[in-house]
Design a protein around this motif. Structure first.
Motif, PDB file in Angstrom:
ATOM      1  N   THR A 147      -4.321  -7.576  -5.663  1.00  0.00           N
ATOM      2  CA  THR A 147      -3.866  -6.215  -5.403  1.00  0.00           C
ATOM      3  C   THR A 147      -2.796  -6.235  -4.317  1.00  0.00           C
ATOM      4  O   THR A 147      -2.991  -6.827  -3.249  1.00  0.00           O
ATOM      5  CB  THR A 147      -5.035  -5.308  -4.970  1.00  0.00           C
ATOM      6  N   CYS A 148      -1.676  -5.589  -4.582  1.00  0.00           N
ATOM      7  CA  CYS A 148      -0.547  -5.652  -3.640  1.00  0.00           C
ATOM      8  C   CYS A 148      -0.821  -4.805  -2.395  1.00  0.00           C
ATOM      9  O   CYS A 148      -1.611  -3.851  -2.420  1.00  0.00           O
ATOM     10  CB  CYS A 148       0.740  -5.204  -4.317  1.00  0.00           C
ATOM     11  N   THR A 149      -0.134  -5.155  -1.301  1.00  0.00           N
ATOM     12  CA  THR A 149      -0.324  -4.476  -0.020  1.00  0.00           C
ATOM     13  C   THR A 149       0.030  -2.999  -0.109  1.00  0.00           C
ATOM     14  O   THR A 149      -0.637  -2.153   0.500  1.00  0.00           O
ATOM     15  CB  THR A 149       0.530  -5.159   1.060  1.00  0.00           C
ATOM     16  N   ALA A 150       1.060  -2.658  -0.869  1.00  0.00           N
ATOM     17  CA  ALA A 150       1.459  -1.264  -0.991  1.00  0.00           C
ATOM     18  C   ALA A 150       0.350  -0.421  -1.616  1.00  0.00           C
ATOM     19  O   ALA A 150       0.074   0.696  -1.164  1.00  0.00           O
ATOM     20  CB  ALA A 150       2.735  -1.160  -1.832  1.00  0.00           C
ATOM     21  N   THR A 151      -0.311  -0.951  -2.633  1.00  0.00           N
ATOM     22  CA  THR A 151      -1.406  -0.230  -3.275  1.00  0.00           C
ATOM     23  C   THR A 151      -2.585  -0.083  -2.324  1.00  0.00           C
ATOM     24  O   THR A 151      -3.204   0.982  -2.234  1.00  0.00           O
ATOM     25  CB  THR A 151      -1.855  -0.973  -4.547  1.00  0.00           C
ATOM     26  N   ILE A 152      -2.885  -1.143  -1.598  1.00  0.00           N
ATOM     27  CA  ILE A 152      -3.984  -1.100  -0.628  1.00  0.00           C
ATOM     28  C   ILE A 152      -3.703  -0.040   0.435  1.00  0.00           C
ATOM     29  O   ILE A 152      -4.598   0.736   0.820  1.00  0.00           O
ATOM     30  CB  ILE A 152      -4.183  -2.483   0.018  1.00  0.00           C
ATOM     31  N   ASN A 153      -2.487   0.000   0.915  1.00  0.00           N
ATOM     32  CA  ASN A 153      -2.099   0.968   1.938  1.00  0.00           C
ATOM     33  C   ASN A 153      -2.247   2.408   1.432  1.00  0.00           C
ATOM     34  O   ASN A 153      -2.868   3.259   2.074  1.00  0.00           O
ATOM     35  CB  ASN A 153      -0.656   0.710   2.366  1.00  0.00           C
ATOM     36  N   THR A 154      -1.689   2.670   0.256  1.00  0.00           N
ATOM     37  CA  THR A 154      -1.720   4.025  -0.311  1.00  0.00           C
ATOM     38  C   THR A 154      -3.144   4.478  -0.607  1.00  0.00           C
ATOM     39  O   THR A 154      -3.551   5.597  -0.251  1.00  0.00           O
ATOM     40  CB  THR A 154      -0.881   4.080  -1.597  1.00  0.00           C
ATOM     41  N   GLN A 155      -3.918   3.623  -1.261  1.00  0.00           N
ATOM     42  CA  GLN A 155      -5.249   4.038  -1.703  1.00  0.00           C
ATOM     43  C   GLN A 155      -6.265   4.069  -0.557  1.00  0.00           C
ATOM     44  O   GLN A 155      -7.224   4.844  -0.608  1.00  0.00           O
ATOM     45  CB  GLN A 155      -5.727   3.129  -2.837  1.00  0.00           C
ATOM     46  N   SER A 156      -6.075   3.268   0.476  1.00  0.00           N
ATOM     47  CA  SER A 156      -6.942   3.357   1.647  1.00  0.00           C
ATOM     48  C   SER A 156      -6.732   4.686   2.367  1.00  0.00           C
ATOM     49  O   SER A 156      -7.694   5.355   2.775  1.00  0.00           O
ATOM     50  CB  SER A 156      -6.661   2.196   2.603  1.00  0.00           C
ATOM     51  N   THR A 157      -5.467   5.065   2.521  1.00  0.00           N
ATOM     52  CA  THR A 157      -5.161   6.352   3.145  1.00  0.00           C
ATOM     53  C   THR A 157      -5.741   7.496   2.329  1.00  0.00           C
ATOM     54  O   THR A 157      -6.345   8.437   2.866  1.00  0.00           O
ATOM     55  CB  THR A 157      -3.639   6.537   3.272  1.00  0.00           C
ATOM     56  N   ARG A 158      -5.585   7.401   1.025  1.00  0.00           N
ATOM     57  CA  ARG A 158      -6.097   8.448   0.139  1.00  0.00           C
ATOM     58  C   ARG A 158      -7.623   8.505   0.168  1.00  0.00           C
ATOM     59  O   ARG A 158      -8.208   9.589   0.097  1.00  0.00           O
ATOM     60  CB  ARG A 158      -5.598   8.195  -1.279  1.00  0.00           C
TER      61      ARG A 158
END
Length: 272
Positions: A147-158
């Motif tokens: 899983t890419c860092t951008a997805t982790i960042n977005t979905q963790s915030t969400r």
């Protein structure tokens, strides 16, 4: 940290949706509870994604899973029950028809449930396992390796914004994944993740399979006979104990055969 035993199917058409009677569900629940208490685990996690439904003779029963959970919670009331909510036949999550038994619901016995499709954010998790609320559910799931860092960042915030209480991380290996996990924990807690201490590689243990058809017959007060379907390629270690104690008694080691008598039991007493 809690350690749970996760149960997953093996493409054989057998899974948590197959129990046709409360008695059958109870029998399996007692086996699970015995394993949890024997090995000092913290509970059971269910994952039905590879059950392989349907197969002839393995008919799904909408009440099956709830019946199993009823018996499992009764057998281990102090342990966790979680659901990796991914159905092998319908995609994620498991259809709600399989999460009820009459007026009862599977969610009444589950502590946490979560999306199992890595890299996705499953908003339907908010109502997937009623009556669990978002604080007990997870919409995001990450594969540490892919899983890419951008997805982790977005979905963790969400996850935090939407009020979910769980995130799944998968495939944590021996290397240092703290930078990637920090992408999530910085958003969730305002704290980075650090690695300290030694890392350990996974090693394969000795294969030890339970015998097929194990049964206790000829029960006679202080005497019982254990029987099973023998396999000439295997030997068996046989232990028994009082159900309310933790110490096992060895009856035989490296034993060949399909039956063994146990003597000197206490009458009217439950044994494992």
């Amino acid at each position: 940290m809690k350690v749970l035993l996760s149960l997953i199917g093996n493409y054989q058409g057998a899974g948590i949706l197959n129990f046709q009677t409360q008695e059958a569900a109870k029998d399996f629940a007692l086996q699970l509870a015995n394993t949890v208490y024997t090995y000092g685990l913290d509970g059971i996690d269910f994952d039905d994604e590879y059950a392989g439904y349907p197969k002839t003779g393995n008919i799904k029963n909408p009440a099956s899973f709830t019946m199993l959970l009823q018996e499992l919670k009764a057998a281990m009331p102090d342990k966790l029950i979680t659901l990796y909510d991914y159905s092998d036949a319908f995609g994620a999550p498991i259809p709600t028809i399989y999460l009820t038994s009459g007026a009862d619901r599977a969610g009444n016995y589950i502590n946490y449930a979560y999306n199992g499709l890595y890299g996705t954010y499953m908003t339907q998790m908010s109502t997937a396992v009623p009556p669990l609320t978002k604080s007990k559910l997870g919409a995001a799931a990450f594969n540490v390796q892919s899983t890419c860092t951008a997805t982790i960042n977005t979905q963790s915030t969400r996850t935090k914004t939407d009020g979910y209480g769980v995130i799944v991380w998968y495939d944590l290996r021996q290397g240092d994944a703290s930078a990637k996990i920090s992408t999530s924990t910085n958003n969730l807690y305002g704290e980075a993740t650090t690695l300290s201490g030694q890392t350990y590689a996974w090693t394969s243990g000795v294969t030890c399979e339970p015998p097929i058809g194990l049964d206790a017959i000829n029960l006679a007060g202080t005497f019982a006979t254990l029987s099973w379907t023998g396999d000439s390629t295997k030997t068996y270690n046989i232990d028994y104990k009082l159900a309310n104690l933790s110490n096992w008694i060895s009856a035989a080691t490296n034993y060949s055969g399909s039956g063994l008598s146990i003597n000197n039991l206490t009458a009217n007493t439950e044994y494992d």
